[in-house]
Enzyme design. Structure first.
Site, mmCIF file in Angstrom:
data_model
loop_
_atom_site.group_PDB
_atom_site.id
_atom_site.type_symbol
_atom_site.label_atom_id
_atom_site.label_comp_id
_atom_site.label_asym_id
_atom_site.label_seq_id
_atom_site.Cartn_x
_atom_site.Cartn_y
_atom_site.Cartn_z
ATOM 1 N N GLU A 69 0.954 -1.163 0.123
ATOM 2 C CA GLU A 69 -0.151 0.045 -0.276
ATOM 3 C C GLU A 69 0.633 1.053 0.088
ATOM 4 O O GLU A 69 2.381 1.336 0.246
ATOM 5 C CB GLU A 69 -1.085 0.106 1.200
ATOM 6 C CG GLU A 69 -0.385 -0.082 2.223
ATOM 7 C CD GLU A 69 -1.036 0.682 3.592
ATOM 8 O OE1 GLU A 69 -1.424 1.836 4.503
ATOM 9 O OE2 GLU A 69 -1.258 -0.403 4.663
ATOM 10 N N LYS A 90 -5.417 -2.543 13.792
ATOM 11 C CA LYS A 90 -5.157 -1.662 14.283
ATOM 12 C C LYS A 90 -5.865 -1.160 15.837
ATOM 13 O O LYS A 90 -6.747 -1.519 16.220
ATOM 14 C CB LYS A 90 -5.407 0.060 13.593
ATOM 15 C CG LYS A 90 -4.580 0.083 12.784
ATOM 16 C CD LYS A 90 -5.290 1.426 11.893
ATOM 17 C CE LYS A 90 -4.232 1.338 10.286
ATOM 18 N NZ LYS A 90 -4.498 0.628 9.417
#
Length: 308
Positions: free
Chosen positions: A29, A163
């Site tokens: 990414e 996360k």
């Protein structure tokens, strides 16, 4: 699988050749370059991650959108542009049609990178941590677009969990509901992003890149919905963020967000930024340790997948 003639998605010559010959390719990414790290370290890390893929015998395909065209595989000049261009947009999957039509440029999130990698014919993608269900979901129903994309995209994502600012148990439940397979890599518990373990169990464990490739082949053999495979690879214990420090600073960050009325798309960068400052940069180092390990593992999986 799309080809180099696709006007919306252009692989680099190196990536196109690798895909045409069945050589291993790893998608990376670009938001970590444009939005996740300060300059000039962001460019150094971008080059480092591509180097890790090459050292493991695979071809890196960093993905971004430049002037309305999605790119799978960037030149060094294009990496520099992503690392330094002011105001570069952060693009999820939903933003891609707008970016294409309006000739915009942007870095791709997990959702956009997964979608574009699969469109290009790339099966393996390395990232740090996924998005997921936010804390307090029962009140505001804030859920990352990553989950929707992974429920409809045949891609193998190597990550260090989701996360840690998120509701991890709810995220795992949501992945199960959406039919997304999750396997711990040499672990029985789901990684905690900055932390080696979130404490949440995983139902399946894999030990080698070859086992992961076998699971990928079984996905294809069964058919059915085009869902993703998440390979949850924990950051090493000696490189994780101190758990007590993590818990204390995260609690402070959540209190600050509630006090300041931070919600919606602003909440993730607010909390992550607070963690970086509150831990004196230690959370960033743990994140980078995870990304490096995930990138190396993804390259080994891509090699195992490319073998007949």
């Amino acid at each position: 699988m799309r080809t180099a003639a696709d006007p919306l998605l252009q692989p680099s010559d190196e990536v196109a050749e690798a895909l045409s010959t069945g050589a291993p390719v790893v998608a990376l990414e670009s938001t970590i370059i444009s939005h996740g790290l300060p300059q000039p370290r962001n460019l150094e890390v971008a080059r480092e991650l591509e180097g890790i893929v090459r050292e493991a015998g695979a071809v890196p395909a960093t993905i971004a959108v430049l002037d309305g065209v999605a790119r799978a595989g960037l030149s060094d000049a294009e990496l520099e542009r992503v690392a330094s261009e002011p105001g570069l947009r952060k693009l999820g999957q939903r933003d891609l049609p707008m970016a294409a039509a309006l000739k915009a440029s942007g870095a791709t999130t997990v959702s956009a990178t997964s979608f574009l990698a699969a469109r290009a014919g790339i099966r393996v993608f390395a990232t740090g941590g996924l998005g997921g269900v936010h804390r307090g979901w029962t009140e505001d129903q804030d859920e990352s677009a990553d989950l929707g994309t992974l429920a409809g995209t045949r891609i193998t994502v190597v990550c260090a969990g989701v996360k840690s600012i998120l509701d991890v148990p709810a995220t795992l439940q949501r992945l199960e509901t959406r039919g997304v397979s999750v396997a711990g890599y040499r672990t029985d518990t789901f990684p905690g992003f900055y932390l080696h373990s979130s404490g949440e169990p995983v139902d399946w464990r894999v030990e080698t890149p070859e086992e992961v490739a076998d699971v990928m082949r079984a996905q294809d053999a069964f058919g059915g919905p085009e869902t993703a495979l998440i390979v949850a690879n924990p950051v090493p214990v000696d490189q994780q963020l101190d758990p007590a420090l993590h818990d204390r600073v995260l609690a402070e960050a959540l209190e600050a967000a509630a006090r300041d009325g931070v919600t919606g798309q602003a909440i993730t960068p607010f909390l992550l930024g607070y963690l970086v400052r509150g831990t004196g940069g230690a959370s960033l180092e743990a994140n980078l340790a995870a990304v490096r390990g995930n990138t190396a593992l993804a390259a080994r999986i891509a090699r195992a997948w490319s073998r007949p």
